[in-house]
Design a protein around this motif. Sequence first.
Motif, PDB file in Angstrom:
ATOM      1  N   SER A 237     -56.833  34.247 -41.879  1.00 28.42           N
ATOM      2  CA  SER A 237     -56.978  33.100 -40.965  1.00 28.42           C
ATOM      3  C   SER A 237     -55.975  32.013 -41.296  1.00 28.42           C
ATOM      4  CB  SER A 237     -58.399  32.543 -41.038  1.00 28.42           C
ATOM      5  OG  SER A 237     -59.348  33.514 -40.667  1.00 28.42           O
ATOM      6  N   GLY A 238     -55.784  31.754 -42.594  1.00 26.50           N
ATOM      7  CA  GLY A 238     -54.840  30.722 -43.006  1.00 26.50           C
ATOM      8  C   GLY A 238     -53.429  31.021 -42.548  1.00 26.50           C
ATOM      9  N   ILE A 239     -52.994  32.277 -42.714  1.00 26.58           N
ATOM     10  CA  ILE A 239     -51.634  32.632 -42.302  1.00 26.58           C
ATOM     11  C   ILE A 239     -51.495  32.541 -40.783  1.00 26.58           C
ATOM     12  CG2 ILE A 239     -49.848  34.399 -42.380  1.00 26.58           C
ATOM     13  CD1 ILE A 239     -51.230  35.538 -44.855  1.00 26.58           C
ATOM     14  N   ALA A 240     -52.527  32.962 -40.054  1.00 25.30           N
ATOM     15  CA  ALA A 240     -52.474  32.885 -38.588  1.00 25.30           C
ATOM     16  C   ALA A 240     -52.362  31.433 -38.126  1.00 25.30           C
ATOM     17  CB  ALA A 240     -53.726  33.537 -37.997  1.00 25.30           C
ATOM     18  N   ILE A 241     -53.137  30.550 -38.738  1.00 23.69           N
ATOM     19  CA  ILE A 241     -53.069  29.124 -38.382  1.00 23.69           C
ATOM     20  C   ILE A 241     -51.708  28.548 -38.754  1.00 23.69           C
ATOM     21  CG2 ILE A 241     -54.035  26.843 -38.903  1.00 23.69           C
ATOM     22  CD1 ILE A 241     -56.740  28.307 -39.385  1.00 23.69           C
ATOM     23  N   GLU A 242     -51.206  28.935 -39.908  1.00 21.30           N
ATOM     24  CA  GLU A 242     -49.879  28.482 -40.337  1.00 21.30           C
ATOM     25  C   GLU A 242     -48.807  28.891 -39.316  1.00 21.30           C
ATOM     26  OE1 GLU A 242     -46.902  29.126 -44.218  1.00 21.30           O
ATOM     27  OE2 GLU A 242     -48.909  30.003 -44.167  1.00 21.30           O
ATOM     28  N   THR A 243     -48.916  30.106 -38.812  1.00 19.50           N
ATOM     29  CA  THR A 243     -47.960  30.611 -37.817  1.00 19.50           C
ATOM     30  C   THR A 243     -48.020  29.792 -36.534  1.00 19.50           C
ATOM     31  OG1 THR A 243     -48.286  32.829 -38.730  1.00 19.50           O
ATOM     32  CG2 THR A 243     -47.184  32.672 -36.599  1.00 19.50           C
ATOM     33  N   VAL A 244     -49.227  29.475 -36.101  1.00 20.78           N
ATOM     34  CA  VAL A 244     -49.399  28.656 -34.891  1.00 20.78           C
ATOM     35  C   VAL A 244     -48.726  27.295 -35.072  1.00 20.78           C
ATOM     36  CG1 VAL A 244     -51.090  27.456 -33.451  1.00 20.78           C
ATOM     37  CG2 VAL A 244     -51.513  29.816 -34.170  1.00 20.78           C
ATOM     38  N   GLY A 245     -48.870  26.714 -36.268  1.00 22.68           N
ATOM     39  CA  GLY A 245     -48.248  25.419 -36.532  1.00 22.68           C
ATOM     40  C   GLY A 245     -46.739  25.445 -36.358  1.00 22.68           C
ATOM     41  N   ILE A 246     -46.083  26.529 -36.807  1.00 21.83           N
ATOM     42  CA  ILE A 246     -44.626  26.630 -36.630  1.00 21.83           C
ATOM     43  C   ILE A 246     -44.285  26.851 -35.167  1.00 21.83           C
ATOM     44  CG2 ILE A 246     -42.517  27.747 -37.447  1.00 21.83           C
ATOM     45  CD1 ILE A 246     -44.084  28.792 -39.825  1.00 21.83           C
ATOM     46  N   LEU A 247     -45.076  27.676 -34.491  1.00 19.95           N
ATOM     47  CA  LEU A 247     -44.825  27.948 -33.065  1.00 19.95           C
ATOM     48  C   LEU A 247     -44.864  26.671 -32.231  1.00 19.95           C
ATOM     49  CD1 LEU A 247     -46.814  31.271 -32.559  1.00 19.95           C
ATOM     50  CD2 LEU A 247     -44.348  30.952 -32.238  1.00 19.95           C
ATOM     51  N   VAL A 248     -45.702  25.723 -32.636  1.00 16.51           N
ATOM     52  CA  VAL A 248     -45.776  24.441 -31.933  1.00 16.51           C
ATOM     53  C   VAL A 248     -44.422  23.737 -31.942  1.00 16.51           C
ATOM     54  CG1 VAL A 248     -46.767  22.113 -32.044  1.00 16.51           C
ATOM     55  CG2 VAL A 248     -48.244  24.113 -32.313  1.00 16.51           C
ATOM     56  N   MET A 249     -43.631  23.981 -33.003  1.00 18.71           N
ATOM     57  CA  MET A 249     -42.408  23.198 -33.205  1.00 18.71           C
ATOM     58  C   MET A 249     -41.108  23.932 -32.889  1.00 18.71           C
ATOM     59  SD  MET A 249     -43.442  21.293 -36.783  1.00 18.71           S
ATOM     60  CE  MET A 249     -43.897  22.814 -37.630  1.00 18.71           C
ATOM     61  N   VAL A 250     -41.161  25.208 -32.514  1.00 14.33           N
ATOM     62  CA  VAL A 250     -39.916  25.963 -32.345  1.00 14.33           C
ATOM     63  C   VAL A 250     -39.016  25.407 -31.241  1.00 14.33           C
ATOM     64  CG1 VAL A 250     -40.734  28.142 -33.308  1.00 14.33           C
ATOM     65  CG2 VAL A 250     -41.133  27.641 -30.893  1.00 14.33           C
ATOM     66  N   GLY A 251     -39.585  24.722 -30.284  1.00  9.11           N
ATOM     67  CA  GLY A 251     -38.768  24.138 -29.230  1.00  9.11           C
ATOM     68  C   GLY A 251     -38.448  22.684 -29.504  1.00  9.11           C
ATOM     69  N   LEU A 252     -37.877  22.382 -30.655  1.00 16.28           N
ATOM     70  CA  LEU A 252     -37.605  20.997 -31.042  1.00 16.28           C
ATOM     71  C   LEU A 252     -36.917  20.238 -29.903  1.00 16.28           C
ATOM     72  CD1 LEU A 252     -36.209  21.508 -34.676  1.00 16.28           C
ATOM     73  CD2 LEU A 252     -38.435  20.544 -34.042  1.00 16.28           C
ATOM     74  N   PRO A 253     -37.519  19.143 -29.419  1.00  8.08           N
ATOM     75  CA  PRO A 253     -36.936  18.405 -28.293  1.00  8.08           C
ATOM     76  C   PRO A 253     -35.767  17.534 -28.734  1.00  8.08           C
ATOM     77  CG  PRO A 253     -38.931  17.319 -29.011  1.00  8.08           C
ATOM     78  CD  PRO A 253     -38.813  18.568 -29.844  1.00  8.08           C
ATOM     79  N   GLU A 254     -34.927  17.167 -27.797  1.00  8.48           N
ATOM     80  CA  GLU A 254     -33.778  16.318 -28.122  1.00  8.48           C
ATOM     81  C   GLU A 254     -34.209  14.911 -28.511  1.00  8.48           C
ATOM     82  OE1 GLU A 254     -30.727  16.314 -25.214  1.00  8.48           O
ATOM     83  OE2 GLU A 254     -30.567  18.496 -25.124  1.00  8.48           O
ATOM     84  N   GLY A 255     -35.294  14.435 -27.938  1.00  8.99           N
ATOM     85  CA  GLY A 255     -35.784  13.105 -28.274  1.00  8.99           C
ATOM     86  C   GLY A 255     -37.299  13.080 -28.332  1.00  8.99           C
ATOM     87  N   HIS A 256     -37.836  12.053 -28.993  1.00 12.19           N
ATOM     88  CA  HIS A 256     -39.292  11.869 -29.085  1.00 12.19           C
ATOM     89  C   HIS A 256     -39.977  13.097 -29.687  1.00 12.19           C
ATOM     90  CE1 HIS A 256     -38.578   8.339 -26.642  1.00 12.19           C
ATOM     91  NE2 HIS A 256     -38.014   9.091 -25.718  1.00 12.19           N
ATOM     92  N   GLY A 257     -39.383  13.651 -30.744  1.00 10.41           N
ATOM     93  CA  GLY A 257     -39.952  14.845 -31.354  1.00 10.41           C
ATOM     94  C   GLY A 257     -40.882  14.564 -32.512  1.00 10.41           C
ATOM     95  N   LEU A 258     -41.061  13.292 -32.854  1.00  7.44           N
ATOM     96  CA  LEU A 258     -41.871  12.964 -34.023  1.00  7.44           C
ATOM     97  C   LEU A 258     -43.325  13.419 -33.857  1.00  7.44           C
ATOM     98  CD1 LEU A 258     -42.185  11.649 -36.769  1.00  7.44           C
ATOM     99  CD2 LEU A 258     -42.517   9.436 -35.627  1.00  7.44           C
ATOM    100  N   THR A 259     -43.889  13.178 -32.675  1.00  7.45           N
ATOM    101  CA  THR A 259     -45.279  13.586 -32.433  1.00  7.45           C
ATOM    102  C   THR A 259     -45.442  15.090 -32.576  1.00  7.45           C
ATOM    103  OG1 THR A 259     -45.592  11.727 -30.910  1.00  7.45           O
ATOM    104  CG2 THR A 259     -47.170  13.542 -30.773  1.00  7.45           C
ATOM    105  N   LEU A 260     -44.474  15.831 -32.040  1.00  5.52           N
ATOM    106  CA  LEU A 260     -44.518  17.289 -32.134  1.00  5.52           C
ATOM    107  C   LEU A 260     -44.496  17.735 -33.595  1.00  5.52           C
ATOM    108  CD1 LEU A 260     -44.358  19.803 -30.176  1.00  5.52           C
ATOM    109  CD2 LEU A 260     -41.945  19.891 -30.806  1.00  5.52           C
ATOM    110  N   VAL A 261     -43.649  17.099 -34.401  1.00  4.81           N
ATOM    111  CA  VAL A 261     -43.561  17.441 -35.821  1.00  4.81           C
ATOM    112  C   VAL A 261     -44.862  17.103 -36.540  1.00  4.81           C
ATOM    113  CG1 VAL A 261     -42.399  16.887 -38.002  1.00  4.81           C
ATOM    114  CG2 VAL A 261     -41.055  17.237 -35.922  1.00  4.81           C
TER     115      VAL A 261
END
Length: 480
Positions: free
Chosen positions: A348-372
């Motif tokens: 479960s921990g690894i699956a949740i960890e993976t989801v956390g990275i997936l949230v950030m793979v599309g790093l936006p050009e601006g206003h990315g702090l909330t996403l991080v």
Amino acid sequence: MTKASLQATERDESGYRSRQVWQLAIICGTQFLVALDYSIINVAAPSIREGMGLTSGGDAAWILSAYALAFSGFLLLGGRVADLFGRKRVFLWSLVGLGLASLLAGLAWSPASLIAGRALQGIAAAFIAPAGLGLLQAAIPEGPRRERALGIYGSALSAGFVSGMVLGGVLTQYLGWRSTLLINIPIVLLACVPAKALLDESRDTRSSRNLDVTGAALGTIGMVALVFALTEGQKHGWLSAPILLSAGIAVASGALFVRAERRKRDALVPVSIFRTGAIGAANLLNVVLICSYGGMLFILTLYLQEHLDMGALATGLTFAVSGAIAIVTGIYAGKLVERFGLYRVLLSGIAIETVGILVMVGLPEGHGLTLVLVGTAVNAFGHILALITTSIAGTNGVDEGRRATAGALINVSQQLGLAVGVGVVTSVAAYFTAASGGAGDPGAVLTGWRWSLWFSVAFAVGAIIITVLFRKRFEKEQAA
């Protein structure tokens, strides 16, 4: 049994539990310091370059990397020395060594003396970390209490690493960069007195005290060469002479190390230890997990500082949010393992960890702090669960004479994972940046970072696969 004897037993049990609490506090406090030293200097780096008048990028790089190279290189030796000559003894003397090394680095009069001080700090830490984990195993038997203790231990490491990023900025701004090194001295002095009084000595009483010098030399040389090649490859060029030479030394040393360890009775690291319980599987998994986490953290630091123009202190505070989540989660991780089982919590921990990275793979050009902030928070929750469960699996069932060695292996696998992860993501980022328009184009740089995060996702998925493949071993651990 009389009423008086019952009361005496209760007092004995109460005193034993109280002693364990103090022992755990001392061990976790020193591991906090080891992790703090790993990250605190990064924030102070610009001030060090200015204060030392450094014009050579090489000197500045060595100031940052000397600790990590020495730490990773001497871990196996530190673990075995602690097992053979006494974990408490090695723990105390290494603490003293850390204090003296910090004094040298804090009073450094030249780049060479500062680099030497940082390297000596890393060597001292390489003996403290496995000795401390060996002491924890000796003090608290396998079972729910040790699982909870390892959760607190993991929280201390997370707290130390994050605190280093924040405290480094505060100390540098108000007291100067030397204070980031000298801060160790009062902490060491405060730790030594209760450590001497409350920690119990333990060591391998069945083996002779003949240290495997050949294995120690080959292991140290191989690890230093490998970590150097992986972390410096992108900077120097993967086909450059220094990197090819380092890689060659690492491969040759590694092959000779394995051959030597198979033949020796009192080997530095017996091959049989990897077949004990889930120790081999846990260390393999640890490498892949840290590949994912370390690579992600490196790319996000670049994104925050270079793309969002955040300072080092602001970057540290950003990661402090996820650090706080990791600390709290770590404290309760042992109870989760006790209730749901090691395998389920790990997966479960690894699956949740993976989801956390997936949230950030599309790093936006601006206003990315909330996403991080959101992505690292989710990732930290899962990562600390995975890290603590692999630590439990990596120490359960180990022979009492090899407790510090098992602790050293956990640390070595983490250092190896960090080196591989950073090496991979920097190369991936450079390749896709060049393919998308070059480093002069901010959009191309961003593209390179996005691809790097996808590779961090791939490492995390690989960790899930490894966990499933070794399911029976991990389930045996939870049954035991």
